[in-house]
Design a protein around this motif. Structure first.
Motif, PDB file in Angstrom:
ATOM      1  N   THR A  82      -0.381  -4.163   5.790  1.00 39.66           N
ATOM      2  CA  THR A  82      -1.727  -4.739   5.826  1.00 39.66           C
ATOM      3  C   THR A  82      -2.318  -4.683   7.221  1.00 39.66           C
ATOM      4  OG1 THR A  82      -1.271  -6.202   3.960  1.00 39.66           O
ATOM      5  CG2 THR A  82      -3.052  -6.840   5.424  1.00 39.66           C
ATOM      6  N   ALA A 113      -5.585  -2.501   6.802  1.00 41.80           N
ATOM      7  CA  ALA A 113      -6.645  -3.388   6.344  1.00 41.80           C
ATOM      8  C   ALA A 113      -8.027  -2.804   6.587  1.00 41.80           C
ATOM      9  CB  ALA A 113      -6.516  -4.754   7.014  1.00 41.80           C
ATOM     10  N   LEU A 122      -5.819  -3.308  -0.797  1.00 45.93           N
ATOM     11  CA  LEU A 122      -4.533  -3.878  -0.411  1.00 45.93           C
ATOM     12  C   LEU A 122      -4.030  -4.874  -1.456  1.00 45.93           C
ATOM     13  CD1 LEU A 122      -5.154  -4.439   3.403  1.00 45.93           C
ATOM     14  CD2 LEU A 122      -3.455  -2.905   2.410  1.00 45.93           C
ATOM     15  N   ILE A 157       1.740  -7.623   1.244  1.00 42.55           N
ATOM     16  CA  ILE A 157       0.605  -6.709   1.320  1.00 42.55           C
ATOM     17  C   ILE A 157      -0.673  -7.374   0.818  1.00 42.55           C
ATOM     18  CG2 ILE A 157      -0.353  -4.548   0.410  1.00 42.55           C
ATOM     19  CD1 ILE A 157       2.495  -3.445   0.327  1.00 42.55           C
TER      20      ILE A 157
END
Length: 399
Positions: free
Chosen positions: A256, A260, A268, A310
């Motif tokens: 992540t 991201a 995600l 995640i």
């Protein structure tokens, strides 16, 4: 580093104590359900504290509220060392949760104060990843302290950690509450936070976090008893196997933190939820048709936790960002609902533990599936809000 130190306080306090739980049944002449109260009451109090901290931080700022909370965190463990009954210990743990709440909650709020949705998800993931790695050794530390010095030693250790974090925050923590935050009374701020529950997007993202958190604490509540009572391993065994879960969550946070911004929070969340649900398949097959063991439990559960690592930061950032002007209240309301559900899950585990591996497996897989359902509800809420906004938007061409 400030956010990391704040974020590490609560998970360390929780995990360093877990290895002592099976032994407390004999120490206090109690039952597993009564001992589980030290966990469920901790989580429940943690939830209620967030509900109060959020409006207070929106009204008075983050710094003062954090310092008060960490101060409580440093003192409460010393009270736990004086407990002579499981009820007194549970009460001390509840006070400890009030302090630990400030660290974990405001590490996320401060990240959202300073960054947009996707960047905040990356920051939250990075902070959680490092703090999780730091606290991965907590069960091993707690197990050795329990064996060599008794269960009270872990509380002394936690009090020392709290004193260090309090000093760091006192010297270097700045105020991050946005300067344009409108002035509200405590009651008005609280009422605004309650109104967030009418927002389907907020409810869905918060529910996703509640499911991942509840699945996590179902594992933490059930696994120590599985290792000791089902597999006949020593109390220190949990400390040896727990890093599998910590590594899974840390790797999820690493994904992540790196992805991201290019992927976005929604992608995600879908990826993480899919991994968690898929991991339930080997969990059932390995233990249902093979020989159950510590590895047959921890490896598939580690994959579930990987998916949670995640998806959870993106859901947290999305929920808090629904109303940026109410970030503290949103975090408090979200935390309250999530941790109350987790508290109920933890206490339920103490009731349904039956000397087998299956209650832990059932609860972990159930919440993995529900986390995806909660996210789909959030996306429906966002689409619904967009349609309503389009209908209410004036027709500029005709005007």
């Amino acid at each position: 580093m400030l956010l990391i130190s704040l974020s590490a306080t609560n998970p360390f306090a929780f995990h360093v104590f877990v290895p002592s739980m099976p032994g407390l049944v004999d120490t206090f002449n109690s039952t597993p359900a009564a001992v589980q109260l030290t966990v469920s009451l901790y989580i429940g109090t943690f939830a209620i504290a967030q509900l109060c901290y959020g409006p207070l931080s929106d009204k008075f700022g983050r710094r003062r509220v954090i310092l008060a909370g960490i101060g409580i965190y440093a003192v409460a463990p010393l009270l736990c060392t004086q407990a002579t009954s499981i009820e007194a210990l549970a009460a001390g743990r509840a006070l400890q949760a009030i302090g630990g709440c400030a660290g974990l909650m405001f590490a996320r709020v401060i990240a959202r104060d300073l960054h947009g949705r996707d960047k905040a998800a990356s920051v939250i993931a990075s902070v959680t990843m490092i703090s999780s790695a730091m606290t991965a050794a907590a069960p091993a530390i707690g197990g050795f302290l329990d064996v060599w010095m008794g269960w009270r030693a872990s509380f002394v250790f936690t009090a020392a950690l709290g004193s260090v974090v309090f000093t760091i925050c006192l010297l270097w923590l700045p105020e991050t509450r946005p300067s344009n935050t409108p002035a509200r009374s405590i009651l008005q701020t609280f009422a605004d936070g309650v109104r967030l529950l009418r927002n389907p997007a907020f409810v869905g993202y918060a529910a996703h976090g509640a499911c991942t958190l509840s699945g996590w604490y179902a594992m933490l509540a059930g696994l120590p008893f599985v290792l000791v009572e089902v597999f006949g391993l020593p109390k220190t065994a949990y400390g040896y196997y727990y890093p599998i879960l910590a590594i899974g969550y840390t790797l999820g946070n690493l994904v992540t933190s790196r992805m991201a911004t290019p992927w976005g929070a929604n992608r995600l969340i879908v990826t993480g939820a899919t991994i968690a649900i898929s991991a339930c398949i080997p969990l059932y097959l390995w233990n249902g048709f093979g020989t159950p063991s510590a590895l047959s439990m921890f490896i598939p559960l580690g994959l579930i936790v990987l998916g949670q690592g995640i998806s959870q930061p993106g859901a947290t950032s999305s929920a808090i960002g629904v109303r940026p002007d109410l970030a503290g209240s949103a975090a408090g309301m979200m935390g309250f609902s999530q941790w109350m559900i987790a508290a109920g899950t933890s206490q339920l585990m103490g009731v349904i533990i039956d000397g087998t591996i299956w209650p832990t497996i059932w609860m972990a897989s159930f919440f993995a599936v529900m986390s995806l359902a909660a996210y789909l509800f959030a996306r429906w809420g966002e689409a619904r809000a967009e349609r309503l906004q389009a209908l209410l938007q004036p027709d500029t061409e005709n005007s």
